[in-house]
Design a protein around this motif. Structure first.
Motif, short mmCIF file in Angstrom:
data_model
loop_
_atom_site.label_atom_id
_atom_site.label_comp_id
_atom_site.label_asym_id
_atom_site.label_seq_id
_atom_site.Cartn_x
_atom_site.Cartn_y
_atom_site.Cartn_z
N VAL A 260 0.81 -1.23 0.00
CA VAL A 260 0.00 0.00 0.00
C VAL A 260 0.83 1.27 0.00
CG1 VAL A 260 -1.94 -1.12 1.14
CG2 VAL A 260 -0.25 0.09 2.50
N THR A 261 2.16 1.15 -0.11
CA THR A 261 2.96 2.37 -0.03
C THR A 261 3.19 3.01 -1.40
OG1 THR A 261 4.91 0.97 -0.05
CG2 THR A 261 4.18 1.78 2.08
N THR A 262 2.24 2.85 -2.31
CA THR A 262 2.43 3.50 -3.60
C THR A 262 2.22 5.00 -3.49
OG1 THR A 262 0.16 2.94 -4.05
CG2 THR A 262 1.83 1.54 -5.04
N SER A 263 1.55 5.47 -2.43
CA SER A 263 1.46 6.90 -2.23
C SER A 263 1.44 7.19 -0.74
CB SER A 263 0.19 7.47 -2.88
OG SER A 263 -0.92 7.13 -2.10
N ALA A 264 1.81 8.41 -0.38
CA ALA A 264 1.94 8.76 1.03
C ALA A 264 0.59 8.68 1.75
CB ALA A 264 2.54 10.16 1.17
N SER A 265 -0.49 9.10 1.08
CA SER A 265 -1.77 9.11 1.79
C SER A 265 -2.30 7.69 2.02
CB SER A 265 -2.80 9.95 1.04
OG SER A 265 -2.65 9.81 -0.33
N ASN A 266 -2.04 6.77 1.08
CA ASN A 266 -2.40 5.37 1.30
C ASN A 266 -1.68 4.83 2.52
OD1 ASN A 266 -4.01 5.12 -0.85
ND2 ASN A 266 -2.69 3.78 -2.03
N LEU B 237 7.22 10.24 -4.47
CA LEU B 237 8.05 11.34 -4.97
C LEU B 237 8.75 10.95 -6.27
CD1 LEU B 237 8.98 14.20 -4.24
CD2 LEU B 237 10.97 13.18 -3.16
N PHE B 238 9.38 9.75 -6.27
CA PHE B 238 10.12 9.36 -7.47
C PHE B 238 9.22 8.72 -8.53
CE2 PHE B 238 13.58 9.36 -4.29
CZ PHE B 238 14.36 10.32 -4.91
N GLY B 239 8.19 8.04 -8.08
CA GLY B 239 7.37 7.30 -9.04
C GLY B 239 6.31 8.15 -9.69
N ALA B 240 5.78 9.15 -8.96
CA ALA B 240 4.73 9.97 -9.54
C ALA B 240 5.10 11.45 -9.54
CB ALA B 240 3.42 9.76 -8.78
N GLY B 241 6.24 11.79 -8.94
CA GLY B 241 6.68 13.18 -8.91
C GLY B 241 5.84 14.06 -8.03
N SER B 242 5.14 13.47 -7.06
CA SER B 242 4.29 14.30 -6.22
C SER B 242 4.38 13.83 -4.76
CB SER B 242 2.84 14.22 -6.69
OG SER B 242 2.39 12.90 -6.63
N LEU B 243 3.82 14.62 -3.85
CA LEU B 243 3.73 14.23 -2.45
C LEU B 243 2.31 14.51 -1.99
CD1 LEU B 243 6.85 15.33 -0.37
CD2 LEU B 243 5.99 13.04 -0.77
N ILE C 5 0.24 16.33 -4.41
CA ILE C 5 0.63 17.66 -4.91
C ILE C 5 1.89 17.51 -5.77
CG2 ILE C 5 1.33 19.99 -4.25
CD1 ILE C 5 0.04 19.16 -1.44
N PRO C 6 1.84 17.91 -7.03
CA PRO C 6 3.01 17.73 -7.89
C PRO C 6 4.20 18.55 -7.40
CG PRO C 6 1.21 18.82 -9.07
CD PRO C 6 0.69 18.51 -7.71
N ILE C 7 5.37 17.92 -7.34
CA ILE C 7 6.56 18.60 -6.85
C ILE C 7 7.70 18.52 -7.84
CG2 ILE C 7 8.44 18.43 -5.15
CD1 ILE C 7 6.38 17.86 -3.06
N LEU C 8 7.95 17.32 -8.34
CA LEU C 8 9.12 17.13 -9.18
C LEU C 8 8.85 17.36 -10.66
CD1 LEU C 8 11.03 14.01 -7.81
CD2 LEU C 8 11.69 16.39 -7.72
N SER C 9 7.59 17.67 -11.02
CA SER C 9 7.23 17.64 -12.44
C SER C 9 8.08 18.58 -13.29
CB SER C 9 5.75 17.95 -12.61
OG SER C 9 5.43 19.07 -11.83
N ASN C 10 8.65 19.66 -12.67
CA ASN C 10 9.45 20.58 -13.47
C ASN C 10 10.87 20.10 -13.70
OD1 ASN C 10 7.30 22.31 -13.62
ND2 ASN C 10 7.88 23.37 -11.72
N PHE C 11 11.36 19.22 -12.79
CA PHE C 11 12.75 18.83 -12.88
C PHE C 11 12.97 17.56 -13.68
CE2 PHE C 11 12.04 20.70 -8.63
CZ PHE C 11 12.64 21.93 -8.89
N MET C 12 12.10 16.59 -13.49
CA MET C 12 12.35 15.29 -14.11
C MET C 12 11.04 14.58 -14.38
SD MET C 12 13.58 13.26 -10.71
CE MET C 12 12.83 11.67 -10.96
N SER C 13 11.08 13.65 -15.30
CA SER C 13 9.86 12.87 -15.50
C SER C 13 9.88 11.71 -14.51
CB SER C 13 9.80 12.35 -16.94
OG SER C 13 10.99 11.70 -17.26
#
Lengths: 233, 204
Positions: free
Chosen positions: A33-39, A153-159, A162-170
């Motif tokens: 279930v750790t595919t996202s922080a809220s899960n 963060l690494f798999g979806a670029g968000s936390l 909320i999108p965080i990494l989308s500007n730096f990397m895919s």
């Protein structure tokens, strides 16, 4: 004095005996279930609630339950609380219910809960048992949250969505796929080993010390021809 | 013909694309704990397959025949775990009495299976699938459970092979033991990702 030891029961589960990273229990939900922080938080809170309640009831009944049938009795108590938590989640947080899916009822067979019942609640008074459950639950939630945050963060670029990494990397999708789960978990345990340095003993085997089925497993290892360090039968 | 095809596709999907260990993370404890040797991995997976099929065969009629008509579906978790625990105990006793050779080879694995999440998982997942798809029946459920067991076997045996190779490797100190095992599991699971879409492609 009394207060200090009670606090110890609570705090040991968070770092020193963290159920996930040090005792290596409850690996299935940790990976799944750790595919996202809220899960991860949803799962952690649900498991903590079950853990505190089941520890409380098992500790209350510790003198009533006969030793021979204790494991089925514990499982029944735990399953009862899991059903309650499941109904509450369905009613008040249907979104979490959908994303956790089958893993919510599977809290029943989470070895952290049975393990704590067997190792702690069945031998201790009510208040320490509840605090132990709470501490272990918080430790479980914290470890899952850490993993969920890394993977999201690494798999979806968000936390937390909320999108965080989308500007730096895919995003590297592999992190939210199953292989990423195994990999991040392995790396976190390696990190915990490194931080413990020579002091703490590295977990050689999966949660054997904290597993309620340790003695049964021992038979298999003996059949394997491995000599086990703890000669407990 | 149609049904045979759908049964085969359910079976293959359960082994390859929906592998319980490597893509659903069910039964990780035995996967990591008892996969050091190919022999024990084989014994454990046979016991798991057997209990999975048996548990599905029993819990499905209980759910659709007793729980649902009486509006007791919410008791699913508690009833299933008790049924599985009782069933495992019963099988253990029966094997001990009537088939000692089989008991000697599988007996020690049986008690461990009660708290194996893959068994409880498969009995619940087949019901979930049946709720989503009307054509999915009892036969599909049994085939699915059997496939899940075989998938468990494939993953365990493959992984036991990988681990035997790992024993002779020189591994960085903090990675020794469990961490490197998990990294190996990650790579094994990555190889199973290659199967995604395969079953749909084959069966159209």
């Amino acid at each position: 004095m009394e207060k200090k030891s009670l606090f110890k029961e609570f705090s040991k589960g968070i770092i020193k005996e963290n159920p996930v990273l040090c005792l290596v229990l409850g690996t299935c939900p940790t990976l799944a279930v750790t595919t996202s922080a809220s899960n991860a938080i949803g799962m952690g809170v649900a498991a903590t609630a079950v853990l505190v309640c089941s520890n409380m009831v098992i500790s209350l009944l510790r003198k009533v339950i006969p030793g021979k049938v204790r494991i089925p009795a514990y499982i029944t108590i735990i399953a009862g609380f899991v059903t309650i938590v499941q109904m509450l989640v369905q009613a008040f947080a249907p979104a979490i219910n959908d994303s956790l899916g089958i893993y919510l009822p599977l809290i029943v067979v989470n070895c952290i809960i049975l393990g704590r019942a067997e190792m702690f609640a069945s031998k201790n008074k009510v208040l320490p048992s509840m605090l132990d459950g709470l501490g272990m639950g918080v430790g479980f939630t914290a470890a899952m949250l850490l993993m969920g945050m890394i993977r999201e963060l690494f798999g979806a670029g968000s936390l937390f969505g909320i999108p965080i990494l989308s500007n730096f990397m895919s995003p590297v999708i592999a992190f939210i796929l199953p292989p990423g789960g195994f990999f991040v978990f392995g790396m976190l345990i390696a990190l915990a080993n490194k931080l413990n340095g020579g002091k703490g003993k590295a977990p050689e085997e999966v949660g054997c010390a904290g597993c309620p089925m340790k003695n049964r497993c021992q038979n298999i290892k003996e059949k394997d021809g491995c000599k086990t360090k703890e000669g407990e039968a | 013909m149609e049904t045979v095809q759908s049964l085969v596709s359910v079976f293959l999907a359960a082994i390859l694309t929906e592998n319980y260990v490597l893509s659903k993370f069910l039964g990780i404890c035995p996967f990591l704990g008892v996969s050091k040797k190919v022999n024990t991995a084989l014994g454990m997976s046979c016991a798991v397959t057997f209990v999975m099929v048996l548990a599905t065969a029993v819990t499905w009629p209980i759910y659709t025949g007793i729980l649902v008509p009486n509006n007791l579906a919410y008791l699913q978790t508690i009833v299933f775990i008790l049924v599985i625990a009782g069933l495992v105990q019963l099988v253990e006793i029966a094997l001990k009495k009537y088939m000692p050779p089989l008991y000697n080879s599988l007996g020690i694995y049986l008690p461990l299976i009660t708290t194996n999440c893959a068994v409880l998982g498969v009995t619940m997942l087949v019901l979930e699938k049946a709720a989503a798809d009307v054509t999915y029946g009892y036969g599909h459920a049994l085939v699915n459970a059997f496939g899940a067991g075989i998938g468990f076997l494939v993953a365990m045996v493959m992984f036991a092979g990988v681990r035997q190779r790992l024993e002779t490797c020189d591994i960085p100190k903090s990675l020794r033991g469990l961490p490197i095992t998990l990294v190996a599991a990650s790579l094994t699971s990555l190889s199973f990702l290659g199967f995604s879409g395969l079953v749909e492609g084959l069966m159209g």
